[in-house]
Design a protein around this motif. Structure first.
Motif, short mmCIF file in Angstrom:
data_model
loop_
_atom_site.label_atom_id
_atom_site.label_comp_id
_atom_site.label_asym_id
_atom_site.label_seq_id
_atom_site.Cartn_x
_atom_site.Cartn_y
_atom_site.Cartn_z
N THR A 195 0.83 -1.20 0.00
CA THR A 195 0.00 0.00 0.00
C THR A 195 0.87 1.25 0.00
O THR A 195 0.65 2.18 -0.78
CB THR A 195 -0.94 0.01 1.23
OG1 THR A 195 -1.72 -1.19 1.21
CG2 THR A 195 -1.84 1.22 1.22
N LYS A 196 1.86 1.28 0.87
CA LYS A 196 2.78 2.41 0.93
C LYS A 196 3.55 2.53 -0.38
O LYS A 196 3.75 3.64 -0.89
CB LYS A 196 3.75 2.23 2.09
CG LYS A 196 4.73 3.36 2.24
CD LYS A 196 5.66 3.13 3.40
CE LYS A 196 6.69 4.26 3.48
NZ LYS A 196 7.65 4.04 4.55
N ARG A 206 2.62 1.60 -3.42
CA ARG A 206 1.75 2.14 -4.48
C ARG A 206 1.57 3.64 -4.33
O ARG A 206 1.58 4.38 -5.32
CB ARG A 206 0.39 1.42 -4.47
CG ARG A 206 0.46 0.03 -5.05
CD ARG A 206 -0.94 -0.56 -5.26
NE ARG A 206 -1.69 -0.68 -4.03
CZ ARG A 206 -1.63 -1.73 -3.20
NH1 ARG A 206 -0.84 -2.75 -3.49
NH2 ARG A 206 -2.36 -1.77 -2.11
N LYS A 207 1.42 4.12 -3.09
CA LYS A 207 1.30 5.57 -2.86
C LYS A 207 2.55 6.29 -3.33
O LYS A 207 2.47 7.35 -3.95
CB LYS A 207 1.06 5.85 -1.37
CG LYS A 207 -0.31 5.49 -0.90
CD LYS A 207 -0.47 5.79 0.58
CE LYS A 207 -1.81 5.34 1.09
NZ LYS A 207 -1.98 5.57 2.53
N ARG A 240 2.60 6.30 -7.20
CA ARG A 240 1.63 7.25 -7.76
C ARG A 240 2.13 8.68 -7.61
O ARG A 240 1.99 9.49 -8.52
CB ARG A 240 0.26 7.09 -7.09
CG ARG A 240 -0.51 5.88 -7.59
CD ARG A 240 -1.96 5.92 -7.16
NE ARG A 240 -2.12 5.83 -5.72
CZ ARG A 240 -2.29 4.72 -5.03
NH1 ARG A 240 -2.33 3.56 -5.66
NH2 ARG A 240 -2.46 4.74 -3.73
#
Length: 68
Positions: A19-20, A22-23, A26
């Protein structure tokens, strides 16, 4: 067919949360500083790169916090 490196593999090697990661990826895309990364990633598709490609190297640099 070339080998593929996935975000899951990179995260497992670096012991980080997907999750981190992907952030971070992005944010790197929106900054406009990572042209190979933005060419390689298509919206709504998996984060994966050809093994040894410039896009893979940029992604790993973003995730490790090292400048290009």
């Amino acid at each position: 067919m070339s080998e593929i490196t996935t975000l899951q593999q990179v995260c497992k090697e670096r012991k980080m949360s997907p999750t981190k990661a992907r952030k971070m990826l992005r944010a790197a895309l929106t900054s406009g500083k990572h042209s190979e990364l933005s060419k390689a990633h298509k919206p709504k598709s998996a984060w994966q790169w050809a093994k040894g490609s410039a896009a893979e190297k940029e992604a790993i640099q973003v995730l490790t916090g090292k400048a290009c």
